[in-house]
Design a protein around this motif. Structure first.
Motif, mmCIF file in Angstrom:
data_model
loop_
_atom_site.group_PDB
_atom_site.id
_atom_site.type_symbol
_atom_site.label_atom_id
_atom_site.label_comp_id
_atom_site.label_asym_id
_atom_site.label_seq_id
_atom_site.Cartn_x
_atom_site.Cartn_y
_atom_site.Cartn_z
ATOM 1 N N TRP A 1 -50.202 22.221 123.902
ATOM 2 C CA TRP A 1 -49.287 23.111 123.185
ATOM 3 C C TRP A 1 -49.787 23.337 121.762
ATOM 4 C CZ3 TRP A 1 -46.262 26.887 122.956
ATOM 5 C CH2 TRP A 1 -45.286 27.060 121.974
ATOM 6 N N GLN A 2 -50.275 22.287 121.117
ATOM 7 C CA GLN A 2 -50.800 22.429 119.763
ATOM 8 C C GLN A 2 -52.035 23.323 119.744
ATOM 9 O OE1 GLN A 2 -51.351 18.310 118.839
ATOM 10 N NE2 GLN A 2 -49.211 17.968 118.284
ATOM 11 N N ARG A 3 -52.878 23.191 120.764
ATOM 12 C CA ARG A 3 -54.063 24.048 120.861
ATOM 13 C C ARG A 3 -53.654 25.506 120.997
ATOM 14 N NH1 ARG A 3 -56.561 22.042 126.016
ATOM 15 N NH2 ARG A 3 -57.980 23.831 125.744
ATOM 16 N N TRP A 4 -52.638 25.765 121.813
ATOM 17 C CA TRP A 4 -52.179 27.139 122.011
ATOM 18 C C TRP A 4 -51.628 27.735 120.713
ATOM 19 C CZ3 TRP A 4 -52.736 31.172 124.949
ATOM 20 C CH2 TRP A 4 -51.798 32.200 124.885
ATOM 21 N N ILE A 5 -50.834 26.953 119.990
ATOM 22 C CA ILE A 5 -50.275 27.417 118.725
ATOM 23 C C ILE A 5 -51.394 27.723 117.730
ATOM 24 C CG2 ILE A 5 -48.942 26.700 116.698
ATOM 25 C CD1 ILE A 5 -47.210 27.522 119.021
ATOM 26 N N PHE B 1 -59.219 37.524 121.802
ATOM 27 C CA PHE B 1 -59.942 36.339 122.269
ATOM 28 C C PHE B 1 -59.218 35.665 123.427
ATOM 29 C CE2 PHE B 1 -60.899 31.805 122.218
ATOM 30 C CZ PHE B 1 -62.281 31.824 122.285
ATOM 31 N N VAL B 2 -57.906 35.487 123.301
ATOM 32 C CA VAL B 2 -57.144 34.829 124.369
ATOM 33 C C VAL B 2 -57.208 35.645 125.653
ATOM 34 C CG1 VAL B 2 -54.821 34.157 125.105
ATOM 35 C CG2 VAL B 2 -55.603 33.592 122.798
ATOM 36 N N ALA B 3 -57.100 36.983 125.529
ATOM 37 C CA ALA B 3 -57.183 37.834 126.719
ATOM 38 C C ALA B 3 -58.561 37.769 127.348
ATOM 39 C CB ALA B 3 -56.843 39.277 126.345
ATOM 40 N N THR B 4 -59.585 37.511 126.539
ATOM 41 C CA THR B 4 -60.941 37.347 127.073
ATOM 42 C C THR B 4 -61.095 35.989 127.751
ATOM 43 O OG1 THR B 4 -61.856 38.755 125.319
ATOM 44 C CG2 THR B 4 -63.393 37.332 126.485
ATOM 45 N N LEU B 5 -60.680 34.943 127.061
ATOM 46 C CA LEU B 5 -60.894 33.577 127.553
ATOM 47 C C LEU B 5 -60.047 33.274 128.789
ATOM 48 C CD1 LEU B 5 -62.263 30.798 126.956
ATOM 49 C CD2 LEU B 5 -60.203 30.216 125.662
ATOM 50 N N THR C 1 -63.328 29.124 113.988
ATOM 51 C CA THR C 1 -63.529 27.702 114.286
ATOM 52 C C THR C 1 -62.644 27.264 115.448
ATOM 53 O OG1 THR C 1 -64.122 27.215 111.983
ATOM 54 C CG2 THR C 1 -63.399 25.369 113.343
ATOM 55 N N LYS C 2 -61.377 27.660 115.410
ATOM 56 C CA LYS C 2 -60.456 27.288 116.491
ATOM 57 C C LYS C 2 -60.858 27.951 117.804
ATOM 58 C CE LYS C 2 -56.733 26.693 113.156
ATOM 59 N NZ LYS C 2 -55.562 27.328 112.510
ATOM 60 N N GLN C 3 -61.362 29.165 117.730
ATOM 61 C CA GLN C 3 -61.803 29.845 118.950
ATOM 62 C C GLN C 3 -63.029 29.165 119.543
ATOM 63 O OE1 GLN C 3 -62.215 33.970 117.755
ATOM 64 N NE2 GLN C 3 -60.022 34.357 117.963
ATOM 65 N N MET D 1 -70.749 26.571 106.098
ATOM 66 C CA MET D 1 -71.734 25.566 106.506
ATOM 67 C C MET D 1 -71.124 24.554 107.474
ATOM 68 S SD MET D 1 -73.871 24.785 103.026
ATOM 69 C CE MET D 1 -74.844 23.539 103.869
ATOM 70 N N LEU D 2 -69.875 24.158 107.227
ATOM 71 C CA LEU D 2 -69.199 23.222 108.132
ATOM 72 C C LEU D 2 -68.967 23.870 109.499
ATOM 73 C CD1 LEU D 2 -66.587 21.655 105.662
ATOM 74 C CD2 LEU D 2 -68.651 20.579 106.589
ATOM 75 N N PHE D 3 -68.635 25.161 109.494
ATOM 76 C CA PHE D 3 -68.473 25.892 110.752
ATOM 77 C C PHE D 3 -69.790 25.921 111.527
ATOM 78 C CE2 PHE D 3 -68.871 30.200 112.731
ATOM 79 C CZ PHE D 3 -68.006 29.982 113.802
ATOM 80 N N HIS D 4 -70.863 26.220 110.835
ATOM 81 C CA HIS D 4 -72.186 26.237 111.469
ATOM 82 C C HIS D 4 -72.542 24.864 112.020
ATOM 83 C CE1 HIS D 4 -76.800 26.883 111.083
ATOM 84 N NE2 HIS D 4 -76.376 27.247 112.285
#
Length: 364
Positions: A129-133, A222-226, A266-268, A310-313
């Motif tokens: 649920w937290q991931r979805w939010i 993104f959600v509709a793709t994934l 990042t979340k995606q 840089m952290l994302f990379h």
């Protein structure tokens, strides 16, 4: 789930009544999916808010077929009725059912006659649920464009999208036409490389001058793709990513927009399976091209945004063993390259861009 949460959702949780599904139908809501059994009639205790419901038939060999789905903002205490049609092998909504019958089903919910056949929305462990939010936090009903977009996706997302090659009606724009009408040659070159003008126009004309609404459409695509496996949604995701990675001036004017954009990406990426990342997102070097452009556009003075990038990379390298060729390895190198870029001619800037991502350059 704990008893306190269960009590709250018992009063405020929504119910999706899913009548007469065939056995072994793949059925899912958000990050949760199951194979239906003979007693299954829906889901209860659904937290109010946006959810994605999807389903697909399964072959005798256990292979799921084409996925169909719909988005829904569930209200507190709402009862939504859907019924399976063996004739169309799809769900009927309430407008296609007998009105009195649908209302009777809802009253039956009140007396708990279906309760034992309704699975609770999974909240244990709470991470799903937290991931979805986290993945949908900018998609709200307050956005004027998103409710109509969701309705369009409800109607057209699924089998007919593929068979008729129809697309979902996202916000229409062409990243290659990113300059104002009547622009001079030098202006066409500038705004083809720097999408600031187009982004500002979209924010003003479509997204109520609130960039969170634009990020909401990026999340929806993104959600509709994934989860929905929808190709039109993937194209929109690519267009918005390209748009926001290419805003040199706006990145200096509105750095918070791009910090939040990196948070969304990042979340995606956290939710991407390995094969989805390599086969879809990295195809034709799309992601590496756009992220290199984003890196070049970070102002030399904005060390906070540079560090976040840089952290994302680094997270991409750790999760996918994938890195963007040619990116600086340290914060010092990032700072030096950003400073060098601000002192160079813009026309020297996009040697990596090619094909559909190439900017328009007008020779004077």
């Amino acid at each position: 789930m704990d008893q306190e949460t269960a009590n709250v959702l018992f009063d405020k949780g929504a119910i999706l009544l899913f009548l007469d599904p065939p056995e072994n139908l793949e059925f899912g809501i958000d990050f949760n999916a199951w194979s239906t059994g003979p007693l299954f009639k829906g889901v209860k205790l659904i937290p109010p808010g946006l959810h994605f419901v999807y389903y697909s038939s399964t072959s005798k060999e256990g292979v799921p077929g084409m996925r169909t789905g719909f988005f829904r903002f569930f209200e507190a205490g709402e009862v939504l009725v859907r019924k399976w049609s063996n004739e169309t092998e799809d769900l009927l909504d309430e407008s296609e059912m007998d009105t009195e019958q649908a209302e009777r089903y809802k009253r039956a919910i009140d007396i708990k006659s279906f309760d034992k056949n309704l699975g609770p929305y999974p909240l244990a462990p709470p991470t799903n649920w937290q991931r979805w939010i986290a993945l949908t936090n900018y998609i709200t009903k307050n956005n004027d464009s998103l409710p109509s977009l969701l309705e369009e996706m409800d109607r057209r997302m699924g089998r007919e999208v593929v068979e008729k090659e129809e697309g979902v009606e996202f916000t229409a724009f062409d990243p290659r036409q990113s300059f104002p009408p009547g622009a001079s040659g030098s202006e066409i070159t500038k705004w083809s490389m720097d999408k600031t003008w187009l982004t500002k126009e979209l924010l003003r004309e479509v997204f109520n001058s609130d960039y969170h609404n634009l990020l909401g459409e990026l999340q929806l695509a993104f959600v509709a793709t994934l989860l929905g496996q929808n190709f039109t949604s993937f194209n929109q995701w690519k267009k918005i990513v390209q748009l926001l990675c290419s805003c040199q001036d706006l990145m200096e004017e509105s750095p918070q927009l791009f910090s939040d954009f990196l948070d969304v990406l990042t979340k995606q990426m956290n939710e991407c399976p390995q094969d989805f990342f390599y086969d879809i997102l990295s195809e034709n070097h799309f992601l590496s091209q756009q992220l290199k452009t984003f890196s070049r556009n970070i102002p030399a003075s904005n060390e906070e945004l540079r560090l976040k990038f840089m952290l994302f990379h680094q997270k991409l390298k750790e999760k996918f063993h994938w890195e963007i060729p040619g990116l600086p390895a340290s914060l010092k190198d990032h700072r030096r390259r950003s400073s060098d870029r601000e002192n160079q001619d813009d026309s020297e800037d996009d040697e990596d861009e090619e094909g559909e991502f190439a900017p328009t350059i007008v020779e004077l």
